[in-house]
Design a protein around this motif. Structure first.
Motif, PDB file in Angstrom:
ATOM      1  N   ALA A  50       0.826  -1.203   0.000  1.00 37.21           N
ATOM      2  CA  ALA A  50       0.000   0.000   0.000  1.00 37.21           C
ATOM      3  C   ALA A  50       0.863   1.257   0.000  1.00 37.21           C
ATOM      4  N   ILE A  51       1.949   1.243   0.759  1.00 40.40           N
ATOM      5  CA  ILE A  51       2.840   2.410   0.796  1.00 40.40           C
ATOM      6  C   ILE A  51       3.486   2.631  -0.562  1.00 40.40           C
ATOM      7  N   GLU A  71      -9.793   3.014   0.366  1.00 42.91           N
ATOM      8  CA  GLU A  71      -9.732   1.684   0.964  1.00 42.91           C
ATOM      9  C   GLU A  71      -8.538   0.843   0.488  1.00 42.91           C
ATOM     10  N   PRO A  72      -7.331   1.420   0.463  1.00 39.73           N
ATOM     11  CA  PRO A  72      -6.161   0.611   0.078  1.00 39.73           C
ATOM     12  C   PRO A  72      -5.856  -0.498   1.076  1.00 39.73           C
ATOM     13  N   LEU A  73      -6.326  -0.322   2.324  1.00 43.92           N
ATOM     14  CA  LEU A  73      -6.133  -1.342   3.359  1.00 43.92           C
ATOM     15  C   LEU A  73      -7.490  -1.779   3.931  1.00 43.92           C
ATOM     16  N   TYR A 129      -3.215   1.879   8.494  1.00 48.00           N
ATOM     17  CA  TYR A 129      -3.476   3.215   7.964  1.00 48.00           C
ATOM     18  C   TYR A 129      -2.568   4.256   8.616  1.00 48.00           C
ATOM     19  N   ALA A 130      -2.214   4.058   9.873  1.00 46.72           N
ATOM     20  CA  ALA A 130      -1.275   4.985  10.516  1.00 46.72           C
ATOM     21  C   ALA A 130       0.086   4.929   9.835  1.00 46.72           C
ATOM     22  N   ALA A 131       0.528   3.724   9.470  1.00 46.33           N
ATOM     23  CA  ALA A 131       1.805   3.578   8.773  1.00 46.33           C
ATOM     24  C   ALA A 131       1.745   4.188   7.380  1.00 46.33           C
ATOM     25  N   LEU A 132       0.629   3.988   6.699  1.00 44.53           N
ATOM     26  CA  LEU A 132       0.457   4.556   5.365  1.00 44.53           C
ATOM     27  C   LEU A 132       0.431   6.074   5.429  1.00 44.53           C
ATOM     28  N   ARG A 133      -0.268   6.605   6.404  1.00 46.75           N
ATOM     29  CA  ARG A 133      -0.332   8.052   6.579  1.00 46.75           C
ATOM     30  C   ARG A 133       1.067   8.638   6.799  1.00 46.75           C
ATOM     31  N   ALA A 134       1.893   7.959   7.583  1.00 43.15           N
ATOM     32  CA  ALA A 134       3.237   8.465   7.889  1.00 43.15           C
ATOM     33  C   ALA A 134       4.164   8.398   6.690  1.00 43.15           C
ATOM     34  N   ALA A 135       3.877   7.485   5.763  1.00 44.97           N
ATOM     35  CA  ALA A 135       4.805   7.235   4.657  1.00 44.97           C
ATOM     36  C   ALA A 135       4.406   7.906   3.344  1.00 44.97           C
ATOM     37  N   SER A 136       3.187   8.421   3.267  1.00 42.75           N
ATOM     38  CA  SER A 136       2.719   8.989   2.002  1.00 42.75           C
ATOM     39  C   SER A 136       1.849  10.207   2.262  1.00 42.75           C
ATOM     40  N   GLN A 162     -11.112  10.229  14.453  1.00 38.46           N
ATOM     41  CA  GLN A 162     -10.197  10.461  15.573  1.00 38.46           C
ATOM     42  C   GLN A 162      -8.886   9.700  15.427  1.00 38.46           C
ATOM     43  N   SER A 163      -8.849   8.696  14.555  1.00 41.04           N
ATOM     44  CA  SER A 163      -7.597   7.972  14.322  1.00 41.04           C
ATOM     45  C   SER A 163      -6.577   8.826  13.585  1.00 41.04           C
ATOM     46  N   GLY A 164      -7.035   9.880  12.917  1.00 44.26           N
ATOM     47  CA  GLY A 164      -6.131  10.751  12.181  1.00 44.26           C
ATOM     48  C   GLY A 164      -5.597  10.153  10.903  1.00 44.26           C
ATOM     49  N   THR A 165      -6.253   9.096  10.400  1.00 37.69           N
ATOM     50  CA  THR A 165      -5.721   8.393   9.224  1.00 37.69           C
ATOM     51  C   THR A 165      -6.594   8.525   7.991  1.00 37.69           C
TER      52      THR A 165
END
Length: 375
Positions: free
Chosen positions: A210-211, A227-229, A237-244, A265-268
């Motif tokens: 996904a990243i 919905e990539p994940l 989604y937190a990891a994806l958000r941090a990387a892209s 609230q997850s911020g993703t």
């Protein structure tokens, strides 16, 4: 003024934008004692779920019969309270409540002689941009690019394309093919048109995939990746958000405003899909969209069903500060074009504003009866 009857009507229809597959939904017809009728829709999509939804609506009907349709909020809460065991937090009860609630809002507007949009407080914007919402289904990328460009040439501001769907497109599996698709569609549409990618349930990406895919799409200015994940992977989604930096969309599979609040609230998530035929109706959509607005997130109506959900999506999108555009199926079948007298559409890329009392539509009941699943 009070409700006289509640009828659940399970129907099946062919969907041209989904490779002509049959879809099933449960329509809801609520009639008051003066003969006025409100219509709603429960988006269950699968035959067994639609028939089950119809039974639940019939079970919930006594809570609605004899009530004042103007009291949509009170009835909505009573429906949720009654379904506490089989509908706490999620489930088919939310789909059933959605159809009842939409029908009550339609009936309320007809009783008062005003539109649902006015009941929601009126439009918060003068114009509402429209995009095409469709699935990639053809084996030829060139043909798909040509067809999508033809749709956006009518004025639509872009296209959201579903990957991993029925047909022979085979999108969402091979990275090189997906990037070729993106490049050719963007070239065919030309400048000023957005492309959104929506991954289907058949597309199963792990987080590293996904990243990598998100970064490649971001380089090509894909407007958002949906919905990539899947619908429920907080850490992924937190990891994806941090990387892209690509805008991430999901949420259409949430059942209610509580679920929407959780993912916001997850911020993703940047774009939250909301389906009025699933997220507990107009009342539920309104509550969820308010959460999005308060948190500076975009809400996006999942307008991919019959003209009844289309009319509800139209009113809600005009009324919500969180909704910036509206998806339209670029090819209509009978469930969109023939079911109602005034299907939602666009002019030069802007959605027409609702007119008339309630949802502003009259239902072709002959077509409804011909599509019934239970007769």
């Amino acid at each position: 003024m009070k409700v006289a009857s509640v009828e659940a009507i399970p129907v099946s229809y062919q969907e041209p934008t989904d490779h002509n597959r049959f879809r099933s939904v449960c329509l809801v017809k609520i009639t008051d004692r003066d003969g006025r009728v409100g219509w709603g829709e429960s988006c269950a999509y699968f035959p067994e779920a639609t028939l089950a939804t119809a039974r639940i609506i019939e079970g919930l009907a006594p809570i609605v019969i004899g009530r004042n349709p103007l009291h949509t909020e009170a009835i909505w809460h009573d429906l949720k309270q009654h379904s506490w065991w089989y509908g706490t937090g999620a489930g088919i009860a939310s789909i059933a409540i959605s159809g009842i609630d939409i029908a009550l809002w339609d009936l309320k507007g007809k009783q008062l002689g005003v539109s649902v949009l006015d009941l929601l407080g009126g439009p918060v914007r003068d114009t509402l941009p429209a995009i095409a919402s469709l699935h990639g289904t053809d084996a030829s990328i060139d043909k798909m690019a040509e067809e999508i460009a033809a749709h956006t040439a009518t004025g639509l501001h872009g296209a959201k394309v579903g990957f991993g769907k029925a047909g022979n497109a085979n999108l969402g599996f091979d990275e090189a093919r997906d990037l070729e698709f993106v490049d050719k569609v963007q070239a065919a549409m030309g400048p000023g048109k957005d492309l959104m990618i929506d991954l289907g349930v058949k597309n199963f990406w792990d987080v590293p995939t996904a990243i990598r895919r998100a970064r490649a799409f971001e380089e090509r200015n894909v407007a958002w990746l949906e919905e990539p994940l899947g619908h429920d992977d907080p850490s992924g989604y937190a990891a994806l958000r941090a990387a892209s930096g690509i805008r991430i969309a999901y949420g259409e599979r949430e059942w209610n405003a509580v679920g929407v609040q959780r993912i916001v609230q997850s911020g993703t998530v940047d774009v939250i899909g909301l389906d009025p035929g699933r997220v507990e109706g107009i009342t539920g959509f309104r509550k969820a969209a308010e959460i999005c607005a308060l948190n500076r997130r975009q809400a996006n109506a999942h307008n991919f069903s019959t003209a009844i959900v289309g009319a509800a999506s139209q009113a809600l999108s005009f009324a919500s500060p969180a909704c910036y555009l509206l998806e339209l199926q670029p090819v209509y079948g009978p469930a969109q074009s023939d079911l109602v007298d005034r299907p939602i559409w666009h002019r030069d890329g802007s959605v027409n504003r609702p007119e008339g009392p309630g949802l502003g539509i009259e239902i072709n009941e002959d077509l409804v009866q011909s599509a019934r699943m239970d007769r």
